[in-house]
Scaffold this active site. Structure first.
Site, PDB file in Angstrom:
ATOM      1  N   ASN A   1       0.836  -1.211   0.000  1.00  0.00           N
ATOM      2  CA  ASN A   1       0.000   0.000   0.000  1.00  0.00           C
ATOM      3  C   ASN A   1       0.872   1.263   0.000  1.00  0.00           C
ATOM      4  O   ASN A   1       0.545   2.242  -0.655  1.00  0.00           O
ATOM      5  CB  ASN A   1      -0.936   0.013   1.208  1.00  0.00           C
ATOM      6  CG  ASN A   1      -2.171  -0.834   0.964  1.00  0.00           C
ATOM      7  OD1 ASN A   1      -3.081  -0.434   0.255  1.00  0.00           O
ATOM      8  ND2 ASN A   1      -2.190  -2.039   1.532  1.00  0.00           N
TER       9      ASN A   1
ATOM     10  N   ARG B   1      -0.141  -1.746  14.870  1.00  0.00           N
ATOM     11  CA  ARG B   1      -0.207  -1.365  16.282  1.00  0.00           C
ATOM     12  C   ARG B   1      -1.333  -0.365  16.477  1.00  0.00           C
ATOM     13  O   ARG B   1      -1.629   0.424  15.577  1.00  0.00           O
ATOM     14  CB  ARG B   1       1.097  -0.703  16.723  1.00  0.00           C
ATOM     15  CG  ARG B   1       2.222  -1.669  16.868  1.00  0.00           C
ATOM     16  CD  ARG B   1       2.060  -2.491  18.132  1.00  0.00           C
ATOM     17  NE  ARG B   1       2.950  -3.639  18.136  1.00  0.00           N
ATOM     18  CZ  ARG B   1       3.036  -4.493  19.140  1.00  0.00           C
ATOM     19  NH1 ARG B   1       2.297  -4.360  20.213  1.00  0.00           N
ATOM     20  NH2 ARG B   1       3.859  -5.508  19.076  1.00  0.00           N
TER      21      ARG B   1
ATOM     22  N   ASN C   1      -6.580   5.017   8.226  1.00  0.00           N
ATOM     23  CA  ASN C   1      -6.117   3.623   8.250  1.00  0.00           C
ATOM     24  C   ASN C   1      -6.877   2.831   7.192  1.00  0.00           C
ATOM     25  O   ASN C   1      -8.047   3.103   6.929  1.00  0.00           O
ATOM     26  CB  ASN C   1      -6.392   3.024   9.634  1.00  0.00           C
ATOM     27  CG  ASN C   1      -5.989   1.558   9.725  1.00  0.00           C
ATOM     28  OD1 ASN C   1      -4.876   1.189   9.336  1.00  0.00           O
ATOM     29  ND2 ASN C   1      -6.893   0.713  10.218  1.00  0.00           N
TER      30      ASN C   1
ATOM     31  N   HIS D   1      -8.243  -0.975   6.212  1.00  0.00           N
ATOM     32  CA  HIS D   1      -8.542  -2.238   6.892  1.00  0.00           C
ATOM     33  C   HIS D   1      -9.216  -3.208   5.905  1.00  0.00           C
ATOM     34  O   HIS D   1     -10.137  -2.804   5.185  1.00  0.00           O
ATOM     35  CB  HIS D   1      -9.458  -1.975   8.094  1.00  0.00           C
ATOM     36  CG  HIS D   1      -9.717  -3.214   8.889  1.00  0.00           C
ATOM     37  ND1 HIS D   1      -8.793  -3.732   9.767  1.00  0.00           N
ATOM     38  CD2 HIS D   1     -10.772  -4.059   8.902  1.00  0.00           C
ATOM     39  CE1 HIS D   1      -9.277  -4.833  10.310  1.00  0.00           C
ATOM     40  NE2 HIS D   1     -10.475  -5.058   9.802  1.00  0.00           N
TER      41      HIS D   1
ATOM     42  N   GLU E   1     -10.373   4.081  19.569  1.00  0.00           N
ATOM     43  CA  GLU E   1     -11.030   2.762  19.538  1.00  0.00           C
ATOM     44  C   GLU E   1     -10.673   2.028  18.244  1.00  0.00           C
ATOM     45  O   GLU E   1     -10.787   2.608  17.147  1.00  0.00           O
ATOM     46  CB  GLU E   1     -12.545   2.944  19.630  1.00  0.00           C
ATOM     47  CG  GLU E   1     -13.219   1.712  20.201  1.00  0.00           C
ATOM     48  CD  GLU E   1     -14.727   1.836  20.152  1.00  0.00           C
ATOM     49  OE1 GLU E   1     -15.373   0.827  19.868  1.00  0.00           O
ATOM     50  OE2 GLU E   1     -15.233   2.964  20.375  1.00  0.00           O
ATOM     51  N   LEU E   2     -10.254   0.787  18.362  1.00  0.00           N
ATOM     52  CA  LEU E   2      -9.745   0.012  17.222  1.00  0.00           C
ATOM     53  C   LEU E   2     -10.725  -0.043  16.041  1.00  0.00           C
ATOM     54  O   LEU E   2     -11.879  -0.440  16.196  1.00  0.00           O
ATOM     55  CB  LEU E   2      -9.429  -1.414  17.699  1.00  0.00           C
ATOM     56  CG  LEU E   2      -8.959  -2.406  16.631  1.00  0.00           C
ATOM     57  CD1 LEU E   2      -7.573  -2.030  16.117  1.00  0.00           C
ATOM     58  CD2 LEU E   2      -8.970  -3.825  17.170  1.00  0.00           C
ATOM     59  N   ASP E   3     -10.266   0.346  14.864  1.00  0.00           N
ATOM     60  CA  ASP E   3     -11.006   0.218  13.593  1.00  0.00           C
ATOM     61  C   ASP E   3     -12.439   0.742  13.685  1.00  0.00           C
ATOM     62  O   ASP E   3     -13.372   0.133  13.143  1.00  0.00           O
ATOM     63  CB  ASP E   3     -11.014  -1.263  13.140  1.00  0.00           C
ATOM     64  CG  ASP E   3      -9.620  -1.771  12.832  1.00  0.00           C
ATOM     65  OD1 ASP E   3      -8.763  -0.978  12.417  1.00  0.00           O
ATOM     66  OD2 ASP E   3      -9.374  -2.982  13.006  1.00  0.00           O
TER      67      ASP E   3
ATOM     68  N   GLU F   1      -7.659  -2.507  -2.282  1.00  0.00           N
ATOM     69  CA  GLU F   1      -6.983  -1.531  -1.406  1.00  0.00           C
ATOM     70  C   GLU F   1      -6.204  -0.517  -2.240  1.00  0.00           C
ATOM     71  O   GLU F   1      -6.279   0.686  -1.995  1.00  0.00           O
ATOM     72  CB  GLU F   1      -6.015  -2.251  -0.452  1.00  0.00           C
ATOM     73  CG  GLU F   1      -6.712  -3.053   0.614  1.00  0.00           C
ATOM     74  CD  GLU F   1      -5.766  -3.658   1.634  1.00  0.00           C
ATOM     75  OE1 GLU F   1      -6.241  -4.032   2.706  1.00  0.00           O
ATOM     76  OE2 GLU F   1      -4.558  -3.770   1.366  1.00  0.00           O
TER      77      GLU F   1
HETATM   78  C1  GRF Z   1      -3.343  -4.517   4.246  1.00  0.00           C
HETATM   79  O1  GRF Z   1      -4.141  -5.619   3.931  1.00  0.00           O
HETATM   80  C2  GRF Z   1      -4.096  -3.554   5.109  1.00  0.00           C
HETATM   81  O2  GRF Z   1      -5.467  -3.577   4.884  1.00  0.00           O
HETATM   82  C3  GRF Z   1      -3.804  -4.045   6.504  1.00  0.00           C
HETATM   83  O3  GRF Z   1      -2.474  -4.500   6.448  1.00  0.00           O
HETATM   84  C4  GRF Z   1      -2.182  -4.923   5.116  1.00  0.00           C
HETATM   85  C5  GRF Z   1      -0.906  -4.251   4.712  1.00  0.00           C
HETATM   86  O4  GRF Z   1      -0.422  -4.726   3.480  1.00  0.00           O
HETATM   87  N1  GRF Z   1      -4.032  -3.005   7.474  1.00  0.00           N
HETATM   88  P1  GRF Z   1       0.840  -4.024   2.826  1.00  0.00           P
HETATM   89  O5  GRF Z   1       1.941  -4.002   3.867  1.00  0.00           O
HETATM   90  O6  GRF Z   1       0.442  -2.652   2.409  1.00  0.00           O
HETATM   91  O7  GRF Z   1       1.206  -4.890   1.658  1.00  0.00           O
END
Ligand code: GRF
Length: 176
Positions: free
Chosen positions: A13, A79, A94, A96, A130-132, A161
């Site tokens: 990402n 984290r 973030n 997810h 709070e998480l996610d 993503e």
């Molecule tokens: C992704 O699937 C993201 O949604 C999650 O951690 C993963 C990271 O993948 N939070 P990368 O390190 O970007 O390949």
């Protein structure tokens, strides 16, 4: 606009942001796992990096604020950031791998696969203590196919993503 990206692992990402968000400048990548592959990607693109242990909150805050980013992106940063960190820096988003609020935390892809759902997805959201659970910026659906494995579903999710993250970054920057 200036971005700071936080990573713990592979960094696909992160590299996607470097390739797609050419209107913005990634002024630094902070990582908390010493040998993560995201570091190699940063070196390839000449992005300054900094290792900071996740418990070293003051250094994390100082390092981020020193470069005055417009937005902070958690791209596979495994984290939870404390309220102190969140309240001391600019807005954080973030990514997810699920249709939040379903399957928060770790192993979201495995949980979706085991659930029998016919779809899962990807969510980019603001980070709160709070998480996610912060406000959703963008969420897209990814089908679960009958013969999917964790590997095949992960690949499909990662493609999604990579397509929504640049849009979410622009949206977050416009909102702020
Ligand atoms: C992704 O699937 C993201 O949604 C999650 O951690 C993963 C990271 O993948 N939070 P990368 O390190 O970007 O390949």
């Amino acid at each position: 606009m200036k971005l700071v990206v936080l990573c713990s692992g592979n960094g696909s990402n992160f590299e996607n942001i470097l390739r797609s968000c050419w209107k913005h400048e990634v002024v630094g990548m902070i990582y908390n796992v010493k040998d993560c592959y995201a570091r190699t990607r940063a070196a390839k693109f000449g992005v300054p990096t900094c290792y900071i242990h996740h418990k070293d909150e003051d250094t994390l805050i100082d390092c981020i604020n020193m470069v005055k980013p417009d937005l902070i992106v958690l791209a596979g940063y495994m984290r939870i950031l404390s309220e102190k960190v969140i309240n001391s820096v600019t807005r954080i988003i973030n990514i997810h791998p699920s249709l939040l609020p379903k399957y928060k935390g770790l192993h979201a892809i495995e949980q979706a696969l085991e659930s029998g759902d016919d779809a899962t997805g990807v969510t980019v959201h603001y980070v709160t203590p709070e998480l996610d659970s912060g406000d959703i910026i963008i969420q897209n659906r990814v089908p679960i196919l009958q013969d999917d494995t964790v590997e095949s579903l992960t690949k499909r999710i990662q493609r999604m993503e990579h397509s929504i993250m640049p849009v979410a970054i622009d949206k977050a920057l416009c909102d702020s």
